[in-house]
Scaffold this motif. Structure first.
Motif, PDB file in Angstrom:
ATOM      1  N   UNK A   1       0.794  -1.286  -0.038  1.00  0.00           N
ATOM      2  CA  UNK A   1       0.109   0.194  -0.011  1.00  0.00           C
ATOM      3  C   UNK A   1       0.697   1.367   0.122  1.00  0.00           C
ATOM      4  N   UNK A   2       1.788   1.089   0.793  1.00  0.00           N
ATOM      5  CA  UNK A   2       2.637   2.574   0.975  1.00  0.00           C
ATOM      6  C   UNK A   2       4.073   2.466   0.480  1.00  0.00           C
ATOM      7  N   UNK A   3       4.496   1.334   0.017  1.00  0.00           N
ATOM      8  CA  UNK A   3       5.969   1.283  -0.567  1.00  0.00           C
ATOM      9  C   UNK A   3       6.279   0.323  -1.762  1.00  0.00           C
ATOM     10  N   UNK A   4       7.004   0.652  -2.557  1.00  0.00           N
ATOM     11  CA  UNK A   4       7.011   0.083  -3.993  1.00  0.00           C
ATOM     12  C   UNK A   4       7.686  -1.386  -3.791  1.00  0.00           C
ATOM     13  N   UNK A   5       6.924  -2.319  -3.160  1.00  0.00           N
ATOM     14  CA  UNK A   5       7.378  -3.700  -3.071  1.00  0.00           C
ATOM     15  C   UNK A   5       6.180  -4.646  -3.051  1.00  0.00           C
ATOM     16  N   UNK A   6       6.362  -5.978  -3.306  1.00  0.00           N
ATOM     17  CA  UNK A   6       5.682  -6.876  -3.655  1.00  0.00           C
ATOM     18  C   UNK A   6       5.619  -7.939  -2.555  1.00  0.00           C
ATOM     19  N   UNK A   7       4.483  -8.498  -1.815  1.00  0.00           N
ATOM     20  CA  UNK A   7       4.387  -9.342  -0.829  1.00  0.00           C
ATOM     21  C   UNK A   7       3.272 -10.422  -1.374  1.00  0.00           C
ATOM     22  N   UNK A   8       3.637 -11.720  -0.675  1.00  0.00           N
ATOM     23  CA  UNK A   8       2.741 -12.733  -0.911  1.00  0.00           C
ATOM     24  C   UNK A   8       1.335 -12.523  -0.601  1.00  0.00           C
ATOM     25  N   UNK A   9       0.380 -12.691  -1.724  1.00  0.00           N
ATOM     26  CA  UNK A   9      -1.307 -12.196  -1.621  1.00  0.00           C
ATOM     27  C   UNK A   9      -1.679 -12.752  -0.307  1.00  0.00           C
ATOM     28  N   UNK A  10      -1.337 -13.935   0.270  1.00  0.00           N
ATOM     29  CA  UNK A  10      -2.016 -14.838   0.916  1.00  0.00           C
ATOM     30  C   UNK A  10      -1.422 -14.701   2.573  1.00  0.00           C
ATOM     31  N   UNK A  11      -0.478 -13.755   2.448  1.00  0.00           N
ATOM     32  CA  UNK A  11       0.317 -13.575   3.977  1.00  0.00           C
ATOM     33  C   UNK A  11      -0.778 -13.286   5.044  1.00  0.00           C
ATOM     34  N   UNK A  12      -0.471 -13.753   6.082  1.00  0.00           N
ATOM     35  CA  UNK A  12      -1.366 -13.391   7.387  1.00  0.00           C
ATOM     36  C   UNK A  12      -1.268 -12.034   7.690  1.00  0.00           C
ATOM     37  N   UNK A  13       0.018 -11.577   7.840  1.00  0.00           N
ATOM     38  CA  UNK A  13       0.251 -10.201   8.179  1.00  0.00           C
ATOM     39  C   UNK A  13       1.432  -9.548   7.593  1.00  0.00           C
ATOM     40  N   UNK A  14       1.299  -8.478   6.985  1.00  0.00           N
ATOM     41  CA  UNK A  14       2.311  -7.522   6.257  1.00  0.00           C
ATOM     42  C   UNK A  14       2.728  -6.141   6.970  1.00  0.00           C
ATOM     43  N   UNK A  15       3.754  -6.004   7.280  1.00  0.00           N
ATOM     44  CA  UNK A  15       4.029  -4.815   7.645  1.00  0.00           C
ATOM     45  C   UNK A  15       4.946  -4.001   6.896  1.00  0.00           C
ATOM     46  N   UNK A  16       4.392  -2.899   6.590  1.00  0.00           N
ATOM     47  CA  UNK A  16       5.066  -2.165   5.685  1.00  0.00           C
ATOM     48  C   UNK A  16       6.037  -0.883   6.220  1.00  0.00           C
ATOM     49  N   UNK A  17       7.204  -0.219   5.754  1.00  0.00           N
ATOM     50  CA  UNK A  17       7.576   0.765   6.363  1.00  0.00           C
ATOM     51  C   UNK A  17       8.880   1.101   5.591  1.00  0.00           C
ATOM     52  N   UNK A  18       9.505   2.310   6.219  1.00  0.00           N
ATOM     53  CA  UNK A  18      10.745   2.678   5.801  1.00  0.00           C
ATOM     54  C   UNK A  18      11.899   2.477   6.782  1.00  0.00           C
ATOM     55  N   UNK A  19      12.708   1.705   6.340  1.00  0.00           N
ATOM     56  CA  UNK A  19      13.921   1.265   7.330  1.00  0.00           C
ATOM     57  C   UNK A  19      14.854   2.515   7.485  1.00  0.00           C
ATOM     58  N   UNK A  20      15.077   3.006   8.904  1.00  0.00           N
ATOM     59  CA  UNK A  20      16.041   4.178   9.020  1.00  0.00           C
ATOM     60  C   UNK A  20      17.287   3.897   9.074  1.00  0.00           C
ATOM     61  N   UNK A  21      18.057   4.547   8.089  1.00  0.00           N
ATOM     62  CA  UNK A  21      19.425   3.932   7.856  1.00  0.00           C
ATOM     63  C   UNK A  21      20.384   5.188   8.098  1.00  0.00           C
ATOM     64  N   UNK A  22      19.901   6.119   8.495  1.00  0.00           N
ATOM     65  CA  UNK A  22      20.733   7.505   9.072  1.00  0.00           C
ATOM     66  C   UNK A  22      20.986   6.980  10.546  1.00  0.00           C
ATOM     67  N   UNK A  23      22.090   6.934  10.914  1.00  0.00           N
ATOM     68  CA  UNK A  23      22.594   6.584  12.555  1.00  0.00           C
ATOM     69  C   UNK A  23      21.816   7.563  13.324  1.00  0.00           C
ATOM     70  N   UNK A  24      21.491   8.673  13.054  1.00  0.00           N
ATOM     71  CA  UNK A  24      20.748   9.576  13.978  1.00  0.00           C
ATOM     72  C   UNK A  24      19.527   9.051  14.337  1.00  0.00           C
TER      73      UNK A  24
END
Ligand SMILES: Cc1cc2nc3c(=O)[nH]c(=O)nc-3n(C[C@H](O)[C@H](O)[C@H](O)COP(=O)(O)O)c2cc1C
Length: 507
Positions: free
Chosen positions: A250-273
């Motif tokens: 829904x919010x990121x340009x990625x594909x996940x299995x259509x039948x997954x029980x739970x999907x967590x979408x997000x942005x991985x923060x890679x700036x050490x701050x």
């Protein structure tokens, strides 16, 4: 002889659970269980030495109300060779030796996924202020963990910004607050490669999606050393013999299995701050590991899930008598990978390779038919010179082809009588790269920030008969005396009289 595989496309985690239930492989826990320590303790106590059941927790404290978003935790599905065989499409009594042989090629197949418009994982879509990862019964698995680990067996999907190829890997993640999950990832893992590529492009965050409760083939490959640049979705498709069906996030340009029980979408923060504290965690070594430290964190942008979702989790850490899913699956794939490394390096005569599931490939056993002296050293050099040895194969034991490496007593016997440390049968390769989670390494040397890797002094135990010795005319030109085992003729003669001698039926 290698057994033939009949791939099974289970369709989703629920059909897989149904098949396991039918086969008597699931233990339901219907009494109320506390997510706080109790659930993890039960999971660990049920695990056994690759003999325990998969476990469905149906009644979890604080999550058993009518309005609870998620009420069930499922664990242990791949902690036995029977269930791994079922996942691969093999008879459930297939010997682990055959699973290793199959593991040598199982990651090379490819059936690319198909993208579908929608699927059950979109039955509920949560965004914005409604996001609250505490809605899911993430266990506090072990008393000494740094927090509640929601991500223990989720497939983390990221994308290479240059090639667009997705990677699916299993990485641990601890709840920080309602919408942040710091994770443990190493730069040498493929997610780490992706993070470095995004960072080089100037990004401070990386799109990520975590799919939990999926086809077992995807769980298996998510935790296996699929080569870089090959997408785990393609490999999982090949294992199940049909393409994975994927949907857009829904919010990121990625594909996940259509039948997954739970999907967590997000942005991985890679700036050490923006790193958040994560760890420690009861790790696959069976020890508390991964020191508490700031780590890259997922800022959750959406959660989608099926109706009545099942949270897939696993208890990490193997100990004598209690092996984890990670170490049982690793025992196959780390042995298979090492065998392939030996083959590619041209080491002849390899007849079997195995890693005991209690230690997941830290100790490697190689069986070979020697044709020249010091062949075991060639094998060890090949393994240690390979990048597959980064966090594995600290100790290598090589035996002859009369020693069954699945029989610990046989290996022990070979070590007792075919090893002479004064004859270069024990070789130490000092100060190599190694596992930062190994407690036998000094704390300073476990620091990946300082050194990029751990530090291992590796050991070869050459428990083969030493072909550097002179042939002995007393033994018909062999280097070793004959064993005390009766000749086949003597055994056959006695067997013919077994019952007559009143010894009953010979088993
Ligand atoms: C249950 C389970 C948990 C794992 N947890 C982690 C983890 O927290 N961090 C990590 O780097 N690797 C972890 N691994 C190992 C990686 O999943 C494995 O090395 C995999 O090959 C990594 O994916 P990659 O090949 O795409 O790099 C875990 C594996 C399993 C099966």
């Amino acid at each position: 002889m290698t057994v033939e595989r009949k791939p099974v496309a289970y369709g989703d985690a629920r059909a897989w659970i149904g098949a396991l239930r039918k086969a008597g492989e699931i233990q339901d826990v219907d009494g109320e269980v506390d997510w706080n320590i109790e659930l993890g303790t039960i999971a660990r106590m049920l695990q056994g030495p690759a003999t325990g059941p998969a476990v469905m927790f149906n009644n979890i404290k604080d999550y058993n109300k009518n309005d609870s978003r998620c009420t069930k935790v499922f664990t242990g599905a791949l902690s036995s060779y029977r269930r791994i065989a079922m996942m691969m499409g093999l008879p459930s009594d297939t010997h682990p030796r055959e699973l290793v042989k199959l593991g040598r090629t199982i990651l090379t197949g490819s059936i690319p996924p198909v993208v579908v418009d929608t699927g059950p994982c979109k039955e509920n879509i949560i965004t914005g202020n409604d996001i609250n990862v505490f809605d899911f019964p993430a266990p506090y698995w072990n008393r000494l963990d740094g927090g509640r680990y929601l991500m223990t067996y989720g497939g983390c999907v990221t994308k290479d910004p240059e090639t667009g190829i997705m990677n699916v890997g299993v990485y641990r993640g601890m709840i920080h607050d309602k919408n942040h999950i710091p994770i443990l990832m190493w730069r040498a893992q493929h997610i780490g490669h992706h993070v470095t590529a995004w960072q080089n492009g100037g990004a401070s965050e990386v799109p990520i999606a975590v799919a939990m409760g999926v086809e077992p083939a995807l769980e298996f490959v998510g935790g296996a050393p699929v080569p870089k640049g090959i997408c785990e979705y393609d490999v999982a498709g090949s294992i199940r013999g049909a393409p994975m069906e994927l949907v857009k996030c829904e919010t990121v340009d990625l594909l996940v299995p259509a039948t997954a029980e739970i999907v967590i979408e997000g942005m991985l923060q890679i700036d050490p701050a923006n790193y958040l504290p994560e760890g420690p965690f009861a790790e696959f070594t069976g020890y508390l590991a991964g020191d508490p430290a700031p780590k890259p964190a997922i800022r959750v942008t959406a959660i989608t899930h099926r109706n009545n979702p099942i949270l897939r989790g696993t208890i990490e850490g193997a100990m004598p008598g209690s092996y984890s899913e990670n170490t049982v699956t690793s025992s196959i794939m780390r042995a298979a990978t090492a065998w392939n490394v030996l083959d590619r390096a041209g080491v002849p005569g390899i007849t079997d390779v195995w890693c005991q599931p209690v230690q997941a490939g830290i100790n490697l056993l190689i069986q070979m038919k020697q044709s020249y002296r010091n062949q075991a050293k060639q094998a060890a050099n090949a393994i240690w010179g390979s990048s597959a040895a980064h966090v594995r194969y600290k100790h290598i034991t090589v035996v002859d082809d009369d020693i069954d490496i699945h029989d610990y007593a046989a290996v022990d016997w070979a070590i007792a009588y075919r090893v002479n440390a004064g004859e270069n049968d024990v070789i130490i390769m000092p100060s190599t790269f190694g596992l930062g989670l190994d407690p036998s390494v000094r704390k300073r040397d476990r620091n990946p920030t300082l050194f990029g890797t751990g530090k291992w002094n590796r050991v070869l135990i050459d428990a083969t008969m030493n072909l550097d010795y002179d042939p002995d005319p007393d033994f018909g030109g062999a280097r070793y005396p004959p064993t005390v085992r009766p000749t086949p003729e003597d055994e056959t003669a006695v067997l013919a009289r077994w019952e007559e001698l009143g010894l009953g039926k010979r088993k």
